[in-house]
Design a protein around this motif. Structure first.
Motif, PDB file in Angstrom:
ATOM      1  N   GLU A  63       0.824  -1.210   0.000  1.00 61.18           N
ATOM      2  CA  GLU A  63       0.000   0.000   0.000  1.00 61.18           C
ATOM      3  C   GLU A  63       0.854   1.253   0.000  1.00 61.18           C
ATOM      4  O   GLU A  63       0.562   2.222  -0.682  1.00 61.18           O
ATOM      5  N   LEU A  64       1.944   1.213   0.761  1.00 59.91           N
ATOM      6  CA  LEU A  64       2.792   2.406   0.896  1.00 59.91           C
ATOM      7  C   LEU A  64       3.758   2.565  -0.271  1.00 59.91           C
ATOM      8  O   LEU A  64       4.442   3.576  -0.382  1.00 59.91           O
ATOM      9  N   GLY A  65       3.841   1.552  -1.124  1.00 54.39           N
ATOM     10  CA  GLY A  65       4.795   1.618  -2.230  1.00 54.39           C
ATOM     11  C   GLY A  65       6.228   1.453  -1.741  1.00 54.39           C
ATOM     12  O   GLY A  65       7.164   1.943  -2.375  1.00 54.39           O
ATOM     13  N   GLU A  66       6.422   0.754  -0.620  1.00 50.76           N
ATOM     14  CA  GLU A  66       7.776   0.494  -0.135  1.00 50.76           C
ATOM     15  C   GLU A  66       8.171  -0.939  -0.473  1.00 50.76           C
ATOM     16  O   GLU A  66       7.321  -1.753  -0.831  1.00 50.76           O
ATOM     17  N   GLN A  67       9.460  -1.234  -0.337  1.00 53.21           N
ATOM     18  CA  GLN A  67       9.928  -2.553  -0.760  1.00 53.21           C
ATOM     19  C   GLN A  67      10.243  -3.473   0.411  1.00 53.21           C
ATOM     20  O   GLN A  67      10.589  -3.025   1.493  1.00 53.21           O
ATOM     21  N   SER A  68      10.135  -4.781   0.141  1.00 56.35           N
ATOM     22  CA  SER A  68      10.414  -5.785   1.173  1.00 56.35           C
ATOM     23  C   SER A  68      11.444  -6.787   0.680  1.00 56.35           C
ATOM     24  O   SER A  68      11.563  -7.030  -0.517  1.00 56.35           O
ATOM     25  N   VAL A  69      12.165  -7.355   1.643  1.00 59.29           N
ATOM     26  CA  VAL A  69      13.072  -8.454   1.354  1.00 59.29           C
ATOM     27  C   VAL A  69      12.565  -9.680   2.100  1.00 59.29           C
ATOM     28  O   VAL A  69      12.247  -9.588   3.279  1.00 59.29           O
ATOM     29  N   LEU A  70      12.441 -10.787   1.396  1.00 58.87           N
ATOM     30  CA  LEU A  70      12.063 -12.036   2.053  1.00 58.87           C
ATOM     31  C   LEU A  70      13.234 -12.987   1.968  1.00 58.87           C
ATOM     32  O   LEU A  70      13.709 -13.312   0.879  1.00 58.87           O
ATOM     33  N   PHE A  71      13.667 -13.436   3.130  1.00 54.34           N
ATOM     34  CA  PHE A  71      14.888 -14.220   3.179  1.00 54.34           C
ATOM     35  C   PHE A  71      14.590 -15.637   3.633  1.00 54.34           C
ATOM     36  O   PHE A  71      13.922 -15.861   4.636  1.00 54.34           O
ATOM     37  N   LEU A  72      15.098 -16.571   2.854  1.00 58.84           N
ATOM     38  CA  LEU A  72      14.941 -17.972   3.212  1.00 58.84           C
ATOM     39  C   LEU A  72      16.278 -18.439   3.748  1.00 58.84           C
ATOM     40  O   LEU A  72      17.266 -18.477   3.022  1.00 58.84           O
ATOM     41  N   GLY A 122      12.842  -0.115  -8.697  1.00 63.67           N
ATOM     42  CA  GLY A 122      11.461  -0.181  -8.235  1.00 63.67           C
ATOM     43  C   GLY A 122      10.563  -1.020  -9.116  1.00 63.67           C
ATOM     44  O   GLY A 122       9.343  -0.876  -9.091  1.00 63.67           O
ATOM     45  N   ASP A 123      11.157  -1.922  -9.917  1.00 70.27           N
ATOM     46  CA  ASP A 123      10.338  -2.785 -10.775  1.00 70.27           C
ATOM     47  C   ASP A 123       9.676  -3.916  -9.996  1.00 70.27           C
ATOM     48  O   ASP A 123       8.934  -4.702 -10.587  1.00 70.27           O
ATOM     49  N   ALA A 124      10.012  -4.060  -8.723  1.00 70.78           N
ATOM     50  CA  ALA A 124       9.392  -5.123  -7.941  1.00 70.78           C
ATOM     51  C   ALA A 124       9.149  -4.644  -6.519  1.00 70.78           C
ATOM     52  O   ALA A 124       9.794  -3.703  -6.048  1.00 70.78           O
ATOM     53  N   ASP A 125       8.203  -5.322  -5.867  1.00 70.99           N
ATOM     54  CA  ASP A 125       7.880  -4.962  -4.484  1.00 70.99           C
ATOM     55  C   ASP A 125       8.638  -5.817  -3.492  1.00 70.99           C
ATOM     56  O   ASP A 125       8.939  -5.404  -2.390  1.00 70.99           O
ATOM     57  N   ILE A 126       8.895  -7.065  -3.916  1.00 70.74           N
ATOM     58  CA  ILE A 126       9.505  -8.011  -2.988  1.00 70.74           C
ATOM     59  C   ILE A 126      10.722  -8.659  -3.627  1.00 70.74           C
ATOM     60  O   ILE A 126      10.662  -9.133  -4.766  1.00 70.74           O
ATOM     61  N   LEU A 127      11.834  -8.654  -2.898  1.00 72.27           N
ATOM     62  CA  LEU A 127      13.025  -9.390  -3.328  1.00 72.27           C
ATOM     63  C   LEU A 127      13.089 -10.640  -2.476  1.00 72.27           C
ATOM     64  O   LEU A 127      13.196 -10.568  -1.253  1.00 72.27           O
ATOM     65  N   LEU A 128      13.009 -11.791  -3.155  1.00 73.99           N
ATOM     66  CA  LEU A 128      12.958 -13.064  -2.444  1.00 73.99           C
ATOM     67  C   LEU A 128      14.230 -13.837  -2.731  1.00 73.99           C
ATOM     68  O   LEU A 128      14.613 -13.986  -3.889  1.00 73.99           O
ATOM     69  N   GLY A 129      14.911 -14.320  -1.686  1.00 76.98           N
ATOM     70  CA  GLY A 129      16.126 -15.063  -1.986  1.00 76.98           C
ATOM     71  C   GLY A 129      16.775 -15.708  -0.782  1.00 76.98           C
ATOM     72  O   GLY A 129      16.268 -15.640   0.341  1.00 76.98           O
ATOM     73  N   THR A 130      17.903 -16.333  -1.061  1.00 75.58           N
ATOM     74  CA  THR A 130      18.680 -17.007  -0.025  1.00 75.58           C
ATOM     75  C   THR A 130      19.889 -16.128   0.334  1.00 75.58           C
ATOM     76  O   THR A 130      19.904 -14.949   0.020  1.00 75.58           O
TER      77      THR A 130
END
Ligand SMILES: Nc1ncnc2c1ncn2[C@@H]1O[C@H](COP(=O)(O)OP(=O)(O)OP(=O)(O)O)[C@@H](O)[C@H]1O
Ligand SMILES: [Zn+2]
Ligand SMILES: [Zn+2]
Length: 798
Positions: free
Chosen positions: A483-492, A598-606
């Protein structure tokens, strides 16, 4: 004169100096550190000249055949370092020298002499050589000049000639595919429904000049298949074209001036600068929380070194040697920077090494092996993320980069900076004792707050009926960012990147028939492969145990998370970074650029995304399973857990907006997870030190690992027992010998493996005892069956 030489035969019997007679015409040429060709038995092989002496004890000597280098490739410092390396890690001297040089030098390399002045200015005998050509093969110069070859040396010293190396094998030029639209073709033949084909055609048509095929694919986000169909229909013409080997081709860097230091940075910088100016060998530990501006300190320290007319080595772990880091150094120092990492081709690495060797650059930014950069006027060595295990080499020579860096700093009388937000326990303990000088940055730059960390107890989620891999609070936090247009990192939190296969019905996991280890799934050819021995088999269609069809591969996990994400958050744009998505060259950078734009909202990785990233818009970091690494049977597992969680947390809220971190865990009360909440390294250090003390692990004790392997199981057990008995009877009474026990990976390449662990505090006879063992079993190991490998600084007890 005699050339005392280490020959290129890595074996115990040849691990000594061999004497060769230097023919008269080479006397003025041959120097220590040069590679030469010598007769060895029936062969001609390469060797390194270690010393040049007047006499030899050997009565009948063979002669040096050829000199490969007009100037030494190993400086006298590196020659000494190699011998030290061989001694301390107990490896063959030839292995120690090889590890310092780029792979290109291990193959045959052609040398050329290039003329820098008018040929008439040369000494008479040299003139005919250069009359027609501005460059001459070194070999031809040797043939023509014979006994007058010494004149070349003089001309080199006088700056009339310069040496260029030409990698012989690398005559293979680098080719790239280029395209243009075929003017003769009828473009109207493309069906209007073939959108992608039309898009590509229009894109290429717009360009006045031919363009790289890859650029077309990237810009239009098309697959190769679409382009290929256009090429097959002869609407587009494609050809191969040679390109120059420049790892950073086409990348432009905006100059970045030094930033005015914060008070804390200034305080830390003063003693560093003093050590640089005073030319003192001193090891500093720069312990600074994530985002505290360590990199800016490195940059300005290097600047200081360059002002002194000296050179600097900037070491970064391979995994965080991202384009972002490289660009920070390139922007500051421009053409003065060479870059070295495993992503470069043999030729590129060689080109970079030559720029260092010829003193064309002042700074090298590189992974582990850059610690051997052949600078002769070193003013500083920096090791960023000093706790990273990739600084330890796991093949012969099994060296630790930190030890090499400190050794070189003593020679050059220059400081070493070890930097980390989460130093290894060994390093921090030394800083506590005053062996290293501790410098602390306790705050982020401009007092930006550290991210707030919350721990989500996944057991409670389960009890509350949430079976998804995302907790309710992580889900909400992700939505809020959207909603805020901010980015997230998801770490596995996963150590391996590999994908394995398992039967969902009976749990069967295919294993290598030669090694006791699971096979890895390879998508490209739908096969199973062993990472240890290369054994390959086809992916079974049904389970060999229970004939179920439900035999599947399990992705690195990220794939599964991505699928789940698209299901629950369909509006989120996700970039996944793992082995699969970063396999092709440059893809790493492309993905990060896309995220940065800013082409993505979430960066998902190891692991790949845990370090080094500095993006202003990241305000949320989610860790899916914080404790997976905690259960690896290794005394460092708590340390590694804390380190990686603290690092990945550090990606959040580095700029204007504050950051939030959510750690999902099944063991939230464990101190290695709990203490991330308060970013409390000091308490973690104290608690972990107590554990280490009780169990007598490093840093309270040193450790060494002996691994014994043999295709014959009874033999390996018997030899391992004997070795253990010998160590027990030889070493001091305070030293503990654990084992022999079977190694965690019990078999590799059909060899059974056993290990003995040595824990000691003060053991001056250790190296000698281990060498005795190698000597004692020399006949068995030479026959190739028994193998004994030694690791004086083990990190993985495999
Ligand atoms: N003196 C300064 N003034 C303003 N901004 C600064 C200053 N020093 C560093 N920064 C900025 O602060 C941010 C964090 O700094 P930097 O990346 O150097 O931290 P770090 O300690 O190396 O981080 P990490 O270990 O987490 O990778 C960067 O964007 C950097 O440009
Ligand atoms: Zn099965
Ligand atoms: Zn195998």
């Amino acid at each position: 004169m005699i050339a005392r030489t280490i020959v290129d035969v890595p074996a115990a019997q040849t691990d000594r100096l061999f004497d060769y007679l230097i023919p008269a015409h080479l006397e003025q040429i041959i120097q220590p550190g040069m590679r030469i060709i010598v007769p060895f038995g029936p062969r001609q092989i390469q060797g390194f000249v270690i010393e040049v002496t007047a006499t030899s004890d050997v009565p009948k000597l063979k002669s040096v055949q050829e000199v490969l280098d007009p100037v030494p490739v190993l400086t006298s410092e590196l020659l000494q370092l190699g011998r030290w390396l061989a001694h301390t890690t107990i490896c063959f001297q030839i292995s120690a020298f090889q590890v310092m040089l780029p792979a290109a030098l291990k193959t045959s390399v052609m040398k050329e002499l290039h003329l820098l002045v008018a040929h008439r200015e040369l000494e008479m005998p040299l003139q005919p050589l250069f009359q027609q050509n501005k460059k001459v093969l070194w070999k031809d110069a040797v043939d023509h000049l014979g006994s007058q070859l010494g004149l070349v040396r003089k001309a080199l010293d006088a700056g009339q000639l310069v040496v260029h190396y030409v990698v012989k094998e690398k005559a293979k030029k680098k080719m790239e595919k280029w395209v243009k639209v075929n003017k003769e073709a009828d473009l109207t033949s493309i069906k209007s429904s073939a959108h992608k084909q039309l898009e590509i055609i229009h894109f290429i048509e717009q360009k006045a000049e031919p363009i790289r095929s890859q650029e077309v694919l990237t810009a239009t986000q098309s697959t190769r298949a679409v382009l290929k169909s256009l090429i097959e229909k002869k609407l587009v013409l494609e050809w191969d074209q040679e390109t120059y080997r420049d790892p950073l081709q086409g990348v432009r860097y905006k100059p970045s001036p030094p930033l005015p230091f914060t008070d804390e940075q200034q305080q830390a910088f003063i003693p560093l600068k003093k050590a640089i100016v005073d030319k003192r060998s001193e090891t500093f530990l720069l312990h600074g929380v994530t985002g505290s501006g360590k990199t800016e300190i490195y940059l300005q320290a290097i600047d200081e070194v360059m002002k002194q007319g000296k050179e600097a080595i900037m070491l970064v772990p391979e995994i965080s040697l991202t384009p972002q880091i490289v660009s920070r150094f390139k922007s500051r120092f421009g053409e003065e920077v060479a870059v070295m990492h495993s992503g470069l081709s043999v030729g590129e690495k060689y080109d970079e090494w030559r720029r260092i060797h010829r003193s064309e650059v002042k700074v090298v930014v590189g992974a582990r092996s850059a610690v051997f950069a052949p600078f002769s006027n070193l003013g500083l060595i920096i090791m960023d993320e000093e706790h990273e295990t990739s600084y330890k080499q796991e093949d012969m020579p099994r060296y630790h980069t930190k030890e090499v860096a400190i050794k070189r700093s003593v020679h050059h009388q220059c400081p070493v900076i070890l930097g980390s937000a989460t130093p290894s326990l060994e390093t921090f303990a030394r800083a506590q004792k005053g062996v290293y000088t501790l410098l602390s940055l306790k705050h982020r730059v401009n007092n930006r707050p550290m991210p707030t960390v919350d721990i989500v107890d996944m057991r409670e989620e389960l009890r509350a009926g949430n079976r998804s891999m995302f907790s309710v609070s992580l889900m909400e936090a992700l939505k809020r960012r959207l909603e805020l247009g901010e980015q997230s990192v998801l770490f596995l939190n996963r150590r391996g990147y590999s994908t394995f296969v398992m039967c969902r019905d009976c749990g069967y996991v295919p294993q290598c028939e030669h090694c006791d280890i699971s096979l890895t799934y390879h998508r490209s050819n739908h096969s199973l492969k062993c990472h240890y021995c290369g054994h390959e088999e086809t992916m079974p269609v049904e389970c060999p145990e229970c004939t179920s069809e439900h035999i599947r591969f399990f992705g690195s996990g990220t794939q599964k998370v991505e699928e789940e994400l698209t299901r629950v958050l369909p509006e989120a744009r996700v970039i996944r970074m793992d082995v699969d998505t970063t396999r092709t060259k440059g893809s790493h950078q492309r993905l990060l650029d896309a995220f940065g734009n800013g082409d993505a909202d979430i960066l998902l990785g190891t692991q790949m995304i845990a370090k080094g990233l500095d993006f202003p818009n990241i305000t949320l970091v989610g860790v899916l399973a914080a404790d997976t690494m905690l259960h690896i049977p290794d005394f460092r597992s708590a340390e590694r857990t804390f380190q990686v969680l603290e690092q990945v947390s550090g990606r959040a809220g580095r700029h204007q907006r504050p950051g939030e971190v959510l750690l999902q865990s099944y063991t939230p009360e464990h101190y290695s997870i709990e203490l991330v909440k308060s970013h409390d390294y000091d308490t973690f250090y104290q608690m972990e030190m107590r554990q280490r003390k009780a169990a007598e692990y490093p840093p309270y004790r040193y450790m060494a690992l002996v691994t014994i392997s043999d295709p014959d199981l009874p033999n390996v057990i018997q030899k391992a027992q004997k070795i253990s008995d010998y160590l027990k009877s030889t070493l001091g009474s305070e030293t503990v010998i654990l084992g022999p026990v079977v190694s965690p990976i019990a078999r590799i390449k059909d060899r059974y493996r056993y290990q003995c662990m040595i824990k000691y505090k003060n053991e001056p006879r250790l190296t000698e005892a281990l060498q005795q063992i190698l000597q004692h079993y020399l006949r068995d190991t030479t026959q190739g069956k028994l193998q004994i490998s030694l690791d004086m600084h083990p990190y993985f007890f495999m």
